[in-house]
Design a protein around this motif. Structure first.
Motif, PDB file in Angstrom:
ATOM      1  N   MET A 189      27.920  79.093  65.444  1.00  0.00           N
ATOM      2  CA  MET A 189      26.631  79.239  66.135  1.00  0.00           C
ATOM      3  C   MET A 189      25.619  79.961  65.250  1.00  0.00           C
ATOM      4  N   TRP A 190      26.098  80.987  64.548  1.00  0.00           N
ATOM      5  CA  TRP A 190      25.206  81.747  63.668  1.00  0.00           C
ATOM      6  C   TRP A 190      24.808  80.924  62.445  1.00  0.00           C
ATOM      7  N   PHE A 191      25.747  80.140  61.904  1.00  0.00           N
ATOM      8  CA  PHE A 191      25.411  79.265  60.780  1.00  0.00           C
ATOM      9  C   PHE A 191      24.310  78.288  61.187  1.00  0.00           C
ATOM     10  N   ALA A 192      24.480  77.671  62.353  1.00  0.00           N
ATOM     11  CA  ALA A 192      23.474  76.712  62.835  1.00  0.00           C
ATOM     12  C   ALA A 192      22.138  77.401  63.065  1.00  0.00           C
ATOM     13  N   MET A 193      22.175  78.584  63.670  1.00  0.00           N
ATOM     14  CA  MET A 193      20.945  79.336  63.940  1.00  0.00           C
ATOM     15  C   MET A 193      20.196  79.653  62.649  1.00  0.00           C
ATOM     16  N   ILE A 194      20.904  80.177  61.663  1.00  0.00           N
ATOM     17  CA  ILE A 194      20.255  80.579  60.414  1.00  0.00           C
ATOM     18  C   ILE A 194      19.656  79.377  59.695  1.00  0.00           C
ATOM     19  N   PRO A 199      12.958  86.751  56.353  1.00  0.00           N
ATOM     20  CA  PRO A 199      13.598  87.714  55.447  1.00  0.00           C
ATOM     21  C   PRO A 199      13.987  89.018  56.132  1.00  0.00           C
ATOM     22  N   VAL A 200      13.220  89.438  57.148  1.00  0.00           N
ATOM     23  CA  VAL A 200      13.595  90.641  57.898  1.00  0.00           C
ATOM     24  C   VAL A 200      14.927  90.413  58.606  1.00  0.00           C
ATOM     25  N   MET A 201      15.098  89.209  59.177  1.00  0.00           N
ATOM     26  CA  MET A 201      16.358  88.881  59.836  1.00  0.00           C
ATOM     27  C   MET A 201      17.518  88.916  58.850  1.00  0.00           C
ATOM     28  N   ILE A 202      17.327  88.382  57.653  1.00  0.00           N
ATOM     29  CA  ILE A 202      18.375  88.389  56.627  1.00  0.00           C
ATOM     30  C   ILE A 202      18.780  89.814  56.283  1.00  0.00           C
ATOM     31  N   VAL A 203      17.794  90.691  56.155  1.00  0.00           N
ATOM     32  CA  VAL A 203      18.080  92.101  55.859  1.00  0.00           C
ATOM     33  C   VAL A 203      18.886  92.730  56.999  1.00  0.00           C
ATOM     34  N   LEU A 225      20.809  91.304  59.264  1.00  0.00           N
ATOM     35  CA  LEU A 225      22.121  90.716  59.524  1.00  0.00           C
ATOM     36  C   LEU A 225      23.087  90.801  58.347  1.00  0.00           C
ATOM     37  N   PHE A 226      22.573  90.795  57.118  1.00  0.00           N
ATOM     38  CA  PHE A 226      23.467  90.660  55.975  1.00  0.00           C
ATOM     39  C   PHE A 226      23.388  91.780  54.944  1.00  0.00           C
ATOM     40  N   ILE A 227      22.306  92.535  54.940  1.00  0.00           N
ATOM     41  CA  ILE A 227      22.165  93.573  53.912  1.00  0.00           C
ATOM     42  C   ILE A 227      22.450  94.965  54.476  1.00  0.00           C
ATOM     43  N   LEU A 228      21.746  95.352  55.533  1.00  0.00           N
ATOM     44  CA  LEU A 228      21.955  96.681  56.109  1.00  0.00           C
ATOM     45  C   LEU A 228      23.398  96.913  56.581  1.00  0.00           C
ATOM     46  N   PRO A 229      24.059  95.944  57.249  1.00  0.00           N
ATOM     47  CA  PRO A 229      25.447  96.191  57.671  1.00  0.00           C
ATOM     48  C   PRO A 229      26.401  96.449  56.512  1.00  0.00           C
ATOM     49  N   ARG A 230      26.082  95.940  55.316  1.00  0.00           N
ATOM     50  CA  ARG A 230      26.933  96.166  54.153  1.00  0.00           C
ATOM     51  C   ARG A 230      26.709  97.544  53.535  1.00  0.00           C
ATOM     52  N   MET A 231      25.634  98.199  53.940  1.00  0.00           N
ATOM     53  CA  MET A 231      25.297  99.501  53.355  1.00  0.00           C
ATOM     54  C   MET A 231      25.781 100.671  54.202  1.00  0.00           C
ATOM     55  N   THR A 232      26.381 100.363  55.342  1.00  0.00           N
ATOM     56  CA  THR A 232      26.858 101.420  56.233  1.00  0.00           C
ATOM     57  C   THR A 232      28.151 100.970  56.892  1.00  0.00           C
ATOM     58  N   ASP A 233      28.755 101.817  57.711  1.00  0.00           N
ATOM     59  CA  ASP A 233      29.996 101.451  58.396  1.00  0.00           C
ATOM     60  C   ASP A 233      29.720 100.375  59.440  1.00  0.00           C
ATOM     61  N   LEU A 257      31.940  97.419  62.096  1.00  0.00           N
ATOM     62  CA  LEU A 257      33.184  96.855  62.604  1.00  0.00           C
ATOM     63  C   LEU A 257      33.365  95.407  62.176  1.00  0.00           C
ATOM     64  N   HIS A 258      32.278  94.744  61.847  1.00  0.00           N
ATOM     65  CA  HIS A 258      32.342  93.326  61.508  1.00  0.00           C
ATOM     66  C   HIS A 258      33.069  93.099  60.184  1.00  0.00           C
ATOM     67  N   PRO A 259      33.877  92.043  60.117  1.00  0.00           N
ATOM     68  CA  PRO A 259      34.534  91.698  58.852  1.00  0.00           C
ATOM     69  C   PRO A 259      33.516  91.428  57.751  1.00  0.00           C
ATOM     70  N   GLY A 260      33.808  91.937  56.557  1.00  0.00           N
ATOM     71  CA  GLY A 260      32.943  91.700  55.411  1.00  0.00           C
ATOM     72  C   GLY A 260      31.749  92.630  55.321  1.00  0.00           C
ATOM     73  N   ASN A 261      31.707  93.649  56.167  1.00  0.00           N
ATOM     74  CA  ASN A 261      30.572  94.564  56.168  1.00  0.00           C
ATOM     75  C   ASN A 261      31.055  96.011  56.149  1.00  0.00           C
ATOM     76  N   GLY A 262      30.306  96.873  55.464  1.00  0.00           N
ATOM     77  CA  GLY A 262      30.607  98.296  55.456  1.00  0.00           C
ATOM     78  C   GLY A 262      31.986  98.633  54.938  1.00  0.00           C
ATOM     79  N   GLY A 263      32.459  97.894  53.934  1.00  0.00           N
ATOM     80  CA  GLY A 263      33.776  98.149  53.389  1.00  0.00           C
ATOM     81  C   GLY A 263      34.898  97.506  54.171  1.00  0.00           C
ATOM     82  N   ASN A 264      34.589  96.891  55.305  1.00  0.00           N
ATOM     83  CA  ASN A 264      35.586  96.203  56.117  1.00  0.00           C
ATOM     84  C   ASN A 264      35.840  94.832  55.497  1.00  0.00           C
TER      85      ASN A 264
END
Length: 220
Positions: free
Chosen positions: A45-50, A150-154, A156-164, A166-173
């Protein structure tokens, strides 16, 4: 028939992923267990949305360059369809979160980012309905749309990687890999992604054609 091959493919892939997602064996993983099957429904669903939002941005840029009404109509119908997939992604994600994390909406940066992104695109639709003059409405919403993506990309995909997170592939998870996304799951997951993307494109195309007919009726 030749022109509709991709619609047939979309239908086949979606039906296959719906059935296969329920029937094909999945790896026995702690915490996730059978809920990992939601991967076949939530993530596509998210792939289609993006992708729909990306197409919308492209046609917003085209509209600003050409001034063609059809470009604006495609842009807005991509957003309208993308919002549908957004809500489906949010609903399936909330159910999955409640099963695996014990809360429909835990304090997670990716969840919060998705909520903000949803509000941004709903605001885009509200903005369009608040301006009466057609060309002014199209130009303002096109500019808004170009900056919203671009705000949405930040979010959904950039800020979650910079902090903790729960989602797979984000924040060291760690993200889904060969251990949990095994060959059986890949046989369903990748067709599901392609199928729902094609289905989203099909829905958008129908909405666009209906909008064109409405414009023709209003101009008579």
């Amino acid at each position: 028939m030749k022109e509709n091959w991709w619609k047939i493919l979309a239908s086949v892939l979606v039906l296959y992923s719906l059935a296969g997602g329920l029937l094909i064996e999945v790896p026995a993983l702690p915490i996730l267990h059978e809920s990992i099957r939601n991967l076949y429904y939530h993530v596509p669903m998210w792939f289609a949305m993006i992708l729909l939002y990306l197409i919308s941005v492209i046609y917003s840029i085209k509209y600003l360059a050409s001034g063609k009404t059809n470009h604006d109509l495609i842009a807005v119908e991509c957003v309208n369809t993308g919002v549908i997939f957004c809500f489906l992604g949010l609903a399936s994600g909330m159910l999955w979160a409640n099963i695996t994390w014990g809360d429909f909406w835990p304090n997670d940066p990716k969840l919060n980012g998705s909520a903000i992104s949803t509000l941004m695109y709903l605001a885009y639709l509200v903005l369009r309905n608040s301006v009466d003059e057609e060309q002014k409405r199209a130009k303002i919403s096109a500019v808004y749309n170009i900056f919203a993506f671009p705000v949405m990309i930040v979010l959904l995909f950039i800020l979650p990687r910079m902090t903790d997170s729960l989602h797979p592939g984000n924040g060291g998870n760690p993200g889904f890999g060969g251990y949990d996304l095994d060959n059986n799951m890949k046989l369903v997951f990748y067709p599901a992604v392609i199928g729902w993307i094609l289905m989203g494109t099909w829905i958008m195309n129908i909405r666009y054609r209906l909008r064109k007919l409405e414009n023709i009726e209003n101009s008579i």
